[in-house]
Design an enzyme around this catalytic site. Structure first.
Site, PDB file in Angstrom:
ATOM      1  N   HIS A   1       0.867  -1.184   0.000  1.00 57.19           N
ATOM      2  CA  HIS A   1       0.000   0.000   0.000  1.00 57.19           C
ATOM      3  C   HIS A   1       0.908   1.240   0.000  1.00 57.19           C
ATOM      4  CE1 HIS A   1      -2.778   2.967   1.819  1.00 57.19           C
ATOM      5  NE2 HIS A   1      -3.748   2.179   1.405  1.00 57.19           N
TER       6      HIS A   1
ATOM      7  N   ASP B   1       2.831  -4.778   8.047  1.00 61.33           N
ATOM      8  CA  ASP B   1       1.632  -3.959   7.874  1.00 61.33           C
ATOM      9  C   ASP B   1       0.434  -4.899   8.026  1.00 61.33           C
ATOM     10  OD1 ASP B   1      -0.605  -2.697   6.899  1.00 61.33           O
ATOM     11  OD2 ASP B   1       0.381  -1.853   5.128  1.00 61.33           O
TER      12      ASP B   1
ATOM     13  N   GLN C   1      -4.835  -5.150   7.025  1.00 61.07           N
ATOM     14  CA  GLN C   1      -5.913  -6.000   6.479  1.00 61.07           C
ATOM     15  C   GLN C   1      -6.030  -7.338   7.201  1.00 61.07           C
ATOM     16  OE1 GLN C   1      -8.151  -5.013   4.474  1.00 61.07           O
ATOM     17  NE2 GLN C   1      -7.245  -3.165   3.610  1.00 61.07           N
TER      18      GLN C   1
ATOM     19  N   LYS D   1     -10.511  -0.520  10.583  1.00 58.40           N
ATOM     20  CA  LYS D   1     -10.757  -1.679   9.707  1.00 58.40           C
ATOM     21  C   LYS D   1     -11.126  -2.916  10.526  1.00 58.40           C
ATOM     22  CE  LYS D   1      -7.326  -0.166   6.315  1.00 58.40           C
ATOM     23  NZ  LYS D   1      -8.023   0.417   5.188  1.00 58.40           N
TER      24      LYS D   1
ATOM     25  N   CYS E   1      -4.709   2.598  -3.670  1.00 61.36           N
ATOM     26  CA  CYS E   1      -3.396   3.006  -3.132  1.00 61.36           C
ATOM     27  C   CYS E   1      -2.344   1.927  -3.380  1.00 61.36           C
ATOM     28  CB  CYS E   1      -3.477   3.336  -1.643  1.00 61.36           C
ATOM     29  SG  CYS E   1      -4.562   4.704  -1.287  1.00 61.36           S
TER      30      CYS E   1
END
Ligand code: 7TS
Length: 425
Positions: free
Chosen positions: A142, A219, A222, A245, A383
């Site tokens: 991202h 990261d 998600q 999220k 992104c």
């Protein structure tokens, strides 16, 4: 293999969990917004990868904080300030437990994944990155795990390297041995790709990085709301994620940093809350995590995030993962059969999303058409511009799911896409 280890490894067998005993339809009722209509149709919310919806428990926690506890933290000696401070620090404990951190002192509250990564690039990067050093990234990152490193590289003369992505949306891991050289100081990569749904083998990647002395940043934007994560089993040095999220409020996120690494870092932003004493010319600082939380934090956000964690754990992440996986596998199978449709990402295991393009229409047109029928998806580059370029497209349409979605909603999506194909051609 125990479930938690399986969640950290590449070996993502879908464990047989009695999801049928969970009443997902009742769970759905915990989300008031899902009763909304869009253009006169029942809302189908397939944009949870952008931001998830919020259960009543989180909305109530925010309301309760503002009605009964609101005050600034760490400074007042009055009753409300003590309540707010206790609730805020309890939230830090809750996050630490949720991701298996050794101590709450390893949990820094930020605005979200983007700010967490920028904090590492600025504070850690400024001290430890020199000309000629290498930051290893992947082509599927991202922009928020790309641009901060580009800025750091420009400033320091460091170089960026990238693990390529195969046609099936997985990383070219056989390249790792030539990419992970001793000049690599940090390997920063996503757990789950927000455009492909690829689930990367985090623990293996961390182990390989450690072997050449590189630190790792994961990261988890998600993944952290979708499957069990234990930072000690993963073996990462940093982990970044956003509350919004995973059923939590916007404007709150987390940076986990291993205590030893955080203790080696200088502050990033200066201001109130992060100091022990201040003279006109010089200041003495607190230790982590407070060193990295200058100014009044998002107190309500942290408390809302703790409520989101309680809510998610009342359902159980293994069950959520299995439900999400069933939805995304089913959606991928049905989309593959739609004429003139190309789907992206791995065939087998994938996160809770499917990206696709249809010959009939541009992703923006398709997404706008779907909205007319109450179906919320995202169209564009997500992104992920370098990744889109890698696949030769300017963007995709993405349907992303969470445990409040149903198979019937996917069937309805397919009907709407058939109607779109007819309309545009
Ligand atoms: N990393 C990944 C993998 C993401 O998917 C996102 C947000 C971020 C970082 C940044 O998170 P933020 O909360 O700091 O903005 N991804 C998306 C998306 O896919 N659609 O909208 C936001």
């Amino acid at each position: 293999m125990n479930w938690r280890v399986a969640a950290c490894r590449a070996d993502y067998r879908v464990h047989k969990i009695a999801t049928s005993t969970l009443d997902w339809k009742t769970t759905r009722e915990d989300f008031p917004i899902l009763r909304e209509k869009a253009h006169g149709h029942p809302l189908i919310y397939f944009d949870s990868a952008a931001t998830s919806q919020k259960p009543r428990a989180v909305i109530e926690a925010l309301r309760n904080f503002y009605e009964h506890e609101n005050a600034n933290v760490h400074r007042g000696l009055h009753t409300l300030s003590s309540r707010a401070t206790e609730a805020y620090e309890n939230a830090r404990h809750r996050v630490a437990e949720y991701i298996g951190a050794a101590s709450p002192n390893e949990i820094i509250f930020t605005r979200g994944t983007t700010e967490s990564i920028n904090l590492v690039a600025e504070a850690w990067g400024r001290k430890f990155i020199r000309e000629g050093d290498v930051i290893l990234l992947t082509v599927m990152e991202h922009h928020s795990n790309l641009v901060p490193w580009q800025l750091l590289a420009e400033r320091t003369g460091a170089r960026l390297r990238f693990v390529p992505v195969r046609d099936d949306g997985t990383l070219e891991l056989e390249q790792l041995s030539s990419l992970l050289t001793p000049e690599v100081k940090l390997f920063a990569f996503t757990h789950i790709s927000n455009s492909l749904g690829t689930i990367n083998p985090v623990a293996d990647l961390c182990e390989k990085a450690r072997a050449v002395g590189a630190l790792t940043l994961v990261d988890a934007a998600q993944s952290v709301g979708h499957l069990p994560i234990d930072v000690r089993e993963l073996g990462c040095d940093f982990l970044a994620f956003s509350g919004h999220k995973m059923c939590g409020p916007t404007g709150i996120g987390v940076l986990f940093g291993r205590a030893k690494v955080l203790d080696s870092m200088p502050p990033w932003q200066g201001g109130g809350e992060m100091i022990v004493s201040v003279a006109l010319e010089k200041s003495a600082f607190k230790k982590a995590p407070h060193l990295f939380e200058a100014g009044t934090p998002n107190i309500a956000g942290a408390i809302g995030l703790a409520a989101a964690i309680d809510y998610i754990e009342s359902i159980g992440r293994p069950a959520i993962f299995e439900h999400d996986s069933q939805l995304s596998r089913y959606a991928a199978e049905r989309l593959k059969k739609l004429p003139g449709t190309r789907i992206f990402g791995p065939n087998k295991e994938r996160g809770a999303l499917v990206g696709f393009v249809m010959d009939a229409a541009h992703p923006h047109d398709l997404t706008t058409f779907a909205d007319q029928y109450g179906l919320a998806m995202r169209g564009g580059h997500h992104c992920n511009q370098p990744l889109m370029r890698r696949f030769g497209v300017s963007g995709t349409t993405r349907a992303s799911f969470y445990f409040y979605n149903t198979i019937e909603e996917i069937d309805r999506m397919i009907e709407i896409l058939h109607a779109a194909a007819r309309f545009f051609s």
